[in-house]
Scaffold this motif. Structure first.
Motif, PDB file in Angstrom:
ATOM      1  N   HIS A   9     -26.989 -40.547   8.396  1.00  0.00           N
ATOM      2  CA  HIS A   9     -27.231 -39.102   8.339  1.00  0.00           C
ATOM      3  C   HIS A   9     -27.770 -38.753   6.957  1.00  0.00           C
ATOM      4  N   PRO A  10     -28.831 -37.939   6.876  1.00  0.00           N
ATOM      5  CA  PRO A  10     -29.472 -37.663   5.587  1.00  0.00           C
ATOM      6  C   PRO A  10     -28.815 -36.538   4.789  1.00  0.00           C
ATOM      7  N   ALA A  11     -27.513 -36.636   4.612  1.00  0.00           N
ATOM      8  CA  ALA A  11     -26.760 -35.707   3.764  1.00  0.00           C
ATOM      9  C   ALA A  11     -25.430 -36.369   3.426  1.00  0.00           C
ATOM     10  N   LEU A  12     -24.728 -35.784   2.470  1.00  0.00           N
ATOM     11  CA  LEU A  12     -23.416 -36.295   2.083  1.00  0.00           C
ATOM     12  C   LEU A  12     -22.361 -35.628   2.965  1.00  0.00           C
ATOM     13  N   PRO A  35     -18.864 -34.623   4.613  1.00  0.00           N
ATOM     14  CA  PRO A  35     -18.986 -33.767   5.797  1.00  0.00           C
ATOM     15  C   PRO A  35     -19.882 -32.538   5.631  1.00  0.00           C
ATOM     16  N   ALA A  36     -20.605 -32.424   4.526  1.00  0.00           N
ATOM     17  CA  ALA A  36     -21.510 -31.286   4.357  1.00  0.00           C
ATOM     18  C   ALA A  36     -22.781 -31.479   5.181  1.00  0.00           C
ATOM     19  N   PHE A  37     -23.309 -30.382   5.692  1.00  0.00           N
ATOM     20  CA  PHE A  37     -24.632 -30.338   6.319  1.00  0.00           C
ATOM     21  C   PHE A  37     -24.762 -31.305   7.496  1.00  0.00           C
ATOM     22  N   GLN A  38     -23.881 -31.113   8.455  1.00  0.00           N
ATOM     23  CA  GLN A  38     -23.936 -31.898   9.684  1.00  0.00           C
ATOM     24  C   GLN A  38     -25.067 -31.388  10.570  1.00  0.00           C
ATOM     25  N   GLY A  39     -25.450 -32.205  11.549  1.00  0.00           N
ATOM     26  CA  GLY A  39     -26.425 -31.773  12.541  1.00  0.00           C
ATOM     27  C   GLY A  39     -27.862 -31.938  12.083  1.00  0.00           C
ATOM     28  N   LEU A  40     -28.750 -31.178  12.719  1.00  0.00           N
ATOM     29  CA  LEU A  40     -30.187 -31.321  12.500  1.00  0.00           C
ATOM     30  C   LEU A  40     -30.629 -30.724  11.162  1.00  0.00           C
ATOM     31  N   HIS A  41     -31.755 -31.241  10.659  1.00  0.00           N
ATOM     32  CA  HIS A  41     -32.418 -30.705   9.459  1.00  0.00           C
ATOM     33  C   HIS A  41     -31.473 -30.654   8.262  1.00  0.00           C
ATOM     34  N   ALA A  42     -30.714 -31.720   8.082  1.00  0.00           N
ATOM     35  CA  ALA A  42     -29.693 -31.739   7.032  1.00  0.00           C
ATOM     36  C   ALA A  42     -30.298 -31.616   5.642  1.00  0.00           C
ATOM     37  N   ASP A  53     -18.273 -41.196  16.376  1.00  0.00           N
ATOM     38  CA  ASP A  53     -17.143 -40.767  17.199  1.00  0.00           C
ATOM     39  C   ASP A  53     -17.616 -39.657  18.127  1.00  0.00           C
ATOM     40  N   SER A  54     -16.685 -38.918  18.716  1.00  0.00           N
ATOM     41  CA  SER A  54     -17.052 -37.931  19.738  1.00  0.00           C
ATOM     42  C   SER A  54     -17.641 -36.652  19.157  1.00  0.00           C
ATOM     43  N   GLY A  55     -17.589 -36.479  17.845  1.00  0.00           N
ATOM     44  CA  GLY A  55     -18.174 -35.299  17.223  1.00  0.00           C
ATOM     45  C   GLY A  55     -19.616 -35.546  16.803  1.00  0.00           C
ATOM     46  N   ILE A  56     -20.203 -34.560  16.140  1.00  0.00           N
ATOM     47  CA  ILE A  56     -21.565 -34.685  15.623  1.00  0.00           C
ATOM     48  C   ILE A  56     -21.476 -34.958  14.129  1.00  0.00           C
ATOM     49  N   ASP A  57     -21.786 -36.194  13.742  1.00  0.00           N
ATOM     50  CA  ASP A  57     -21.757 -36.609  12.336  1.00  0.00           C
ATOM     51  C   ASP A  57     -20.360 -36.469  11.731  1.00  0.00           C
ATOM     52  N   THR A  58     -19.347 -36.828  12.508  1.00  0.00           N
ATOM     53  CA  THR A  58     -17.961 -36.658  12.058  1.00  0.00           C
ATOM     54  C   THR A  58     -17.182 -37.969  11.970  1.00  0.00           C
TER      55      THR A  58
END
Length: 203
Positions: free
Chosen positions: A110-113, A115-122, A142-147
């Motif tokens: 994921h292109p962010a640190l 748990p900050a800025f999860q999801g698209l266009h991070a 896991d079952s979350g998005i970037d979690t």
């Protein structure tokens, strides 16, 4: 020899970095056995074919549900005898069919640190928020998005003259290094998940 499958949706630059690091010998004891894309014209498929890797397009719209789509993907993974599944720009949320089969053996970048800025266009999220440091994260899925549990992170400073694009490009350079490093650790059997934390065993 461990077998890796890679799920992609786009240009596949992280896929290429991993291919290069396997071919150079940085990642030993592994081969990419399969690349699957949900997008028919994804350049990642061409990258795979150029290196003699089986590349398959599976159109999600040809299935009546995410579950049946993932069951088909799972069949392909089993046929390839995949020990590890990598998400490399794969733009779909992983459902229970794949997660139940590959939890602890499925990794994303994921292109962010986090748990900050999860999801698209991070990268754009981070830039617009005004952070002074961004970066990238490799984590188990896991079952979350970037979690999922974090394996490795790399910091990238935000420069005064940065744009969201220039920041994204510098983060991508670090992605190419850190993803291969995480794959190497997995193949060497050095990653241990303990609740939310990933411990890295010494050699």
């Amino acid at each position: 020899m461990k077998k890796i499958a890679v799920l992609v949706s786009g240009r596949g630059s992280n896929l290429q970095a991993i291919i290069d690091n396997i071919e150079s010998g940085y990642i030993k004891g592994a081969v990419i056995a399969l690349v699957v894309s949900d997008v028919g014209d994804a350049y990642a498929l061409t990258r795979a074919e150029k290196h003699g890797i089986k590349a398959v397009h599976v159109d999600p719209d040809s299935f009546d549900s995410r579950e049946t789509y993932e069951k088909h993907i799972l069949e392909l993974l089993h046929e390839a005898k995949a020990d590890l599944v990598l998400l490399a720009g794969y733009m779909r949320v992983i459902g229970s069919v794949l997660l139940d089969a590959y939890y602890g053996r499925m990794i994303n970048i994921h292109p962010a640190l986090l748990p900050a800025f999860q999801g698209l266009h991070a990268q754009e999220q981070a830039f617009n928020y005004g952070v002074k440091v961004s970066g990238c994260t490799v984590h188990f899925v896991d079952s979350g998005i970037d979690t999922g549990p974090i394996i490795l992170q790399r910091c990238v400073p935000v420069l005064e003259d940065d744009t969201s694009d220039s920041l994204a490009n510098r983060i991508l350079v670090e992605e190419h290094q850190i993803y291969s490093e995480a794959v190497k650790l997995f193949i060497e059997g050095r990653l241990v998940i303990e609740e939310r934390k990933v411990k890295i065993k010494s050699l």
